[in-house]
Write an enzyme that holds these catalytic residues in place. Structure first.
Site, PDB file in Angstrom:
ATOM      1  N   ARG A   1       0.799  -1.229   0.000  1.00 21.91           N
ATOM      2  CA  ARG A   1       0.000   0.000   0.000  1.00 21.91           C
ATOM      3  C   ARG A   1       0.834   1.282   0.000  1.00 21.91           C
ATOM      4  NH1 ARG A   1      -3.985  -0.245   4.727  1.00 21.91           N
ATOM      5  NH2 ARG A   1      -2.734  -1.961   5.511  1.00 21.91           N
TER       6      ARG A   1
ATOM      7  N   THR B   1       3.983 -14.273   9.858  1.00 19.79           N
ATOM      8  CA  THR B   1       4.834 -13.752  10.938  1.00 19.79           C
ATOM      9  C   THR B   1       5.491 -14.885  11.736  1.00 19.79           C
ATOM     10  OG1 THR B   1       2.852 -13.568  12.325  1.00 19.79           O
ATOM     11  CG2 THR B   1       3.575 -11.572  11.208  1.00 19.79           C
TER      12      THR B   1
ATOM     13  N   LYS C   1      30.999  29.443   1.594  1.00 23.96           N
ATOM     14  CA  LYS C   1      31.382  28.031   1.552  1.00 23.96           C
ATOM     15  C   LYS C   1      32.835  27.876   1.970  1.00 23.96           C
ATOM     16  CE  LYS C   1      33.601  25.977  -1.294  1.00 23.96           C
ATOM     17  NZ  LYS C   1      34.379  25.387  -2.376  1.00 23.96           N
TER      18      LYS C   1
ATOM     19  N   GLU D   1      -6.988 -13.701  14.786  1.00 21.98           N
ATOM     20  CA  GLU D   1      -6.835 -12.712  13.717  1.00 21.98           C
ATOM     21  C   GLU D   1      -8.206 -12.284  13.198  1.00 21.98           C
ATOM     22  OE1 GLU D   1      -3.810 -11.304  12.761  1.00 21.98           O
ATOM     23  OE2 GLU D   1      -3.331 -12.370  14.590  1.00 21.98           O
TER      24      GLU D   1
HETATM   25  C1  UD1 Z   1      -0.043  -8.829  12.852  1.00 21.67           C
HETATM   26  C2  UD1 Z   1      -0.589  -9.774  13.929  1.00 21.67           C
HETATM   27  C3  UD1 Z   1      -1.863  -9.162  14.508  1.00 21.67           C
HETATM   28  C4  UD1 Z   1      -1.553  -7.781  15.078  1.00 21.67           C
HETATM   29  C5  UD1 Z   1      -0.943  -6.907  14.018  1.00 21.67           C
HETATM   30  C6  UD1 Z   1      -0.468  -5.627  14.652  1.00 21.67           C
HETATM   31  C7  UD1 Z   1       0.020 -11.995  13.151  1.00 21.67           C
HETATM   32  C8  UD1 Z   1      -0.462 -13.242  12.548  1.00 21.67           C
HETATM   33  N1  UD1 Z   1      -0.891 -11.046  13.317  1.00 21.67           N
HETATM   34  O1  UD1 Z   1      -1.005  -8.794  11.828  1.00 21.67           O
HETATM   35  O2  UD1 Z   1      -2.367 -10.001  15.538  1.00 21.67           O
HETATM   36  O3  UD1 Z   1      -2.764  -7.202  15.576  1.00 21.67           O
HETATM   37  O4  UD1 Z   1       0.209  -7.540  13.423  1.00 21.67           O
HETATM   38  O5  UD1 Z   1      -0.007  -4.739  13.680  1.00 21.67           O
HETATM   39  O6  UD1 Z   1       1.170 -11.891  13.499  1.00 21.67           O
HETATM   40  N2  UD1 Z   1       6.195  -9.984   8.052  1.00 21.67           N
HETATM   41  C9  UD1 Z   1       7.301 -10.710   7.693  1.00 21.67           C
HETATM   42  N3  UD1 Z   1       7.141 -11.894   7.059  1.00 21.67           N
HETATM   43  C10 UD1 Z   1       5.932 -12.390   6.777  1.00 21.67           C
HETATM   44  C11 UD1 Z   1       4.783 -11.646   7.132  1.00 21.67           C
HETATM   45  C12 UD1 Z   1       4.955 -10.456   7.786  1.00 21.67           C
HETATM   46  O7  UD1 Z   1       8.424 -10.300   7.944  1.00 21.67           O
HETATM   47  O8  UD1 Z   1       5.869 -13.491   6.197  1.00 21.67           O
HETATM   48  C13 UD1 Z   1       6.369  -8.715   8.732  1.00 21.67           C
HETATM   49  C14 UD1 Z   1       5.773  -7.538   8.014  1.00 21.67           C
HETATM   50  O9  UD1 Z   1       6.711  -6.966   7.136  1.00 21.67           O
HETATM   51  C15 UD1 Z   1       5.397  -6.616   9.150  1.00 21.67           C
HETATM   52  C16 UD1 Z   1       5.087  -7.560  10.295  1.00 21.67           C
HETATM   53  O10 UD1 Z   1       5.695  -8.791   9.972  1.00 21.67           O
HETATM   54  O11 UD1 Z   1       6.498  -5.809   9.515  1.00 21.67           O
HETATM   55  C17 UD1 Z   1       3.599  -7.773  10.544  1.00 21.67           C
HETATM   56  O12 UD1 Z   1       3.043  -8.335   9.385  1.00 21.67           O
HETATM   57  P1  UD1 Z   1       1.605  -7.942   8.860  1.00 21.67           P
HETATM   58  O13 UD1 Z   1       1.340  -8.658   7.627  1.00 21.67           O
HETATM   59  O14 UD1 Z   1       1.456  -6.458   8.845  1.00 21.67           O
HETATM   60  O15 UD1 Z   1       0.701  -8.568  10.027  1.00 21.67           O
HETATM   61  P2  UD1 Z   1      -0.768  -8.183  10.350  1.00 21.67           P
HETATM   62  O16 UD1 Z   1      -1.670  -8.888   9.437  1.00 21.67           O
HETATM   63  O17 UD1 Z   1      -0.909  -6.706  10.411  1.00 21.67           O
END
Ligand code: UD1
Ligand code: MG
Length: 466
Positions: A17, A86, A360, A159
């Site tokens: 986004r 995550t 400068k 989630e």
């Molecule tokens: C996650 C949490 C959610 C929480 C929210 C808070 C999980 C499953 N859910 O959701 O409970 O309320 O954050 O903001 O953890 N990332 C990776 N590798 C991946 C996926 C994500 O490094 O495979 C990183 C992303 O770059 C980001 C962070 O992990 O920095 C969180 O990932 P994101 O996809 O934003 O998780 P949410 O769905 O927001």
């Protein structure tokens, strides 16, 4: 009880986004990459190590982040390819996390969590428990919900996409930040699966494993949403930037700095202020800047890497950038409006630099003045020199730069060119319009221009008719 803290920063996600070719965690807030804020906060916790998990744009992310100053916290990168959630992200880091520590999980796109908040979470974990940072949100849509049992104990994180209607009504959300004893985490990570609405390995599933193992899961519930706010879009980035700047502005005002409008103040580096500093609207400070007692900064100034001494006044629309060499402005100096000080400009006490004057790599001793439309480059200017309007140092011969020395009490008239290398002897005078190519003796008047010719009663040609 003490235990080492190892920080895992999740930063492998795409950041779709942002609609940017730059990885999301490298976008800047307060002049620093989002993930760099997180790394620097980890260092304030005296973390033993920071492991950043990279994936999308990994090369760029790894090149764009640096270990915190001080060297006590080691920085390393682990790649996650492909990105399967995550939980999968933290699984990649597990092999480099020693069992004797606590793992603190942070996100690279959540820049403004305070170190004291994280320390409280680590204390709650105490090397024994899984501890979650949670928050009540009026609109929790999109976040994982904290499910508590009848005894109010944390049971699970669900989630958004997996939540029942009843669970969607829960307003306590998981921030994405947890502290967990590493030896326990390792076991729980091994049990993750991707049987859920998103077919991802959810880190949040460790909560239900902890509960199944008979562990009490702790929650540190805070009310300050800015500390857990993530950046997903340019709008959110701008909102968080303003929130960050407002906090910085408030802290300066509490120290006694008078900001004309805290909503129009931007710090993108380090700023130190003495007593009775006044800063008008729309000023931007970058790099490392210090303002002495009683310094006044006019509206619309951009100031980077500079030291401004006591009582100096920087008038509106002045641009100062010391880059690597720095800029120094002496006590009581008057700069601008519309002045430009570049790297290596070192101005003594009571120096005056007026409108459309560029300096400068030059030193100006106390009381020297260049008030209008002038250039001083690679020059050494003595005390009380008066440097006339429109005069310049020609410091560059097309291949090399040369120095101009203007000794004390010299008066350079208007519209002069001093062709370097050249020295103007102390107390000398340069007649207006001169191009000076040879050094001059102290006390001499030097004039180097065509002699004036005046023809009396000169008749201008008249246009022929027909
Ligand atoms: C996650 C949490 C959610 C929480 C929210 C808070 C999980 C499953 N859910 O959701 O409970 O309320 O954050 O903001 O953890 N990332 C990776 N590798 C991946 C996926 C994500 O490094 O495979 C990183 C992303 O770059 C980001 C962070 O992990 O920095 C969180 O990932 P994101 O996809 O934003 O998780 P949410 O769905 O927001
Ligand atoms: Mg998110």
């Amino acid at each position: 009880m003490t235990f080492p803290v190892d920080v895992v920063v999740m930063a492998a996600g795409k950041g779709t986004r942002m609609k940017s070719s730059k990885p999301k965690v490298l976008h800047r807030l307060g002049g620093r990459a989002l993930a760099q804020h997180v790394i620097d906060t980890a260092a304030r916790l005296s973390a033993r190590s920071v492991v950043v998990i990279t994936g999308h744009g990994a090369d760029q992310v790894e090149a764009g982040l640096t270990a915190p100053a001080g060297g006590a916290t080691a920085l390393r990168f682990v790649r996650q390819e492909p990105q399967l959630g995550t939980g999968h992200a933290v699984q990649q880091a597990a092999p480099v996390l020693p069992d004797d520590g606590v793992t603190l999980v942070l996100s690279g796109d959540v820049p403004l969590t305070r170190a004291d908040t994280l320390q409280a979470l680590i204390d709650l974990c105490g090397g024994q428990h899984l501890a979650l940072l949670t928050l009540d949100m009026a609109n929790p849509t999109g976040y994982g919900r904290i499910v508590r049992g009848a005894d109010a104990a944390v049971q699970a994180i669900v989630e958004q996409k997996d939540a029942s209607e009843a669970q969607k009504a829960i307003t306590e959300i998981y921030s994405g930040i947890m502290a967990v004893p590493t030896r326990l985490l390792r076991g729980w990570l091994a049990r993750l699966d991707n049987r859920n609405a998103q077919n991802e390995y959810y880190l949040t599933d460790v909560v239900k494993f902890a509960v199944a193992d008979g562990q009490t899961v702790k929650a540190h519930r805070i009310s300050d949403a800015v500390q857990v706010a993530g950046v997903n879009s340019p709008v959110q980035l701008a909102e968080l930037e303003r929130a960050h700047q407002r906090r910085l502005a408030d802290a300066f005002m509490e120290q006694g700095v008078r900001l004309a409008d805290p909503a129009r103040f931007d710090l993108r580096g380090e700023l130190a202020c003495g007593q009775d500093v006044e800063i008008d609207v729309n000023c931007v400070f970058e790099g490392s800047v210090s303002l002495g007692n009683g310094v006044r900064i006019g509206a619309n100034c951009v100031i980077a890497n500079a030291r401004i001494d006591d009582g100096a006044v920087i008038h509106p629309f002045t641009h100062i950038d010391g880059e690597k060499l720095g800029v120094g402005v002496g006590a009581g100096a008057l700069i601008g409006p519309f002045a430009r000080l570049r790297p290596g400009a070192q101005l003594g006490a009571e120096v005056h630099i007026g409108n459309f004057v560029e300096v400068k790599n030059s030193t100006l001793a106390a009381g020297a003045k260049a008030n209008h439309l002038a250039y001083l480059g690679d020059a050494t200017v003595g005390e009380r020199v008066n440097y006339g309007a429109g005069s310049i140092t020609a410091n560059y011969d097309g291949a090399n730069k040369h120095r101009t020395v203007i000794e004390a009490d010299v008066h350079v008239g208007s519209n002069c060119v001093l062709v370097a290398p050249v020295t103007i002897g102390a107390g000398g005078t340069i007649g207006g319009g001169s191009t000076i190519t040879k050094s001059t003796e102290p006390g001499a008047l030097s004039v180097a221009r065509g002699k004036q010719v005046s023809i009396a009663n000169w008749q201008r040609p008249v246009k022929k008719k027909g």
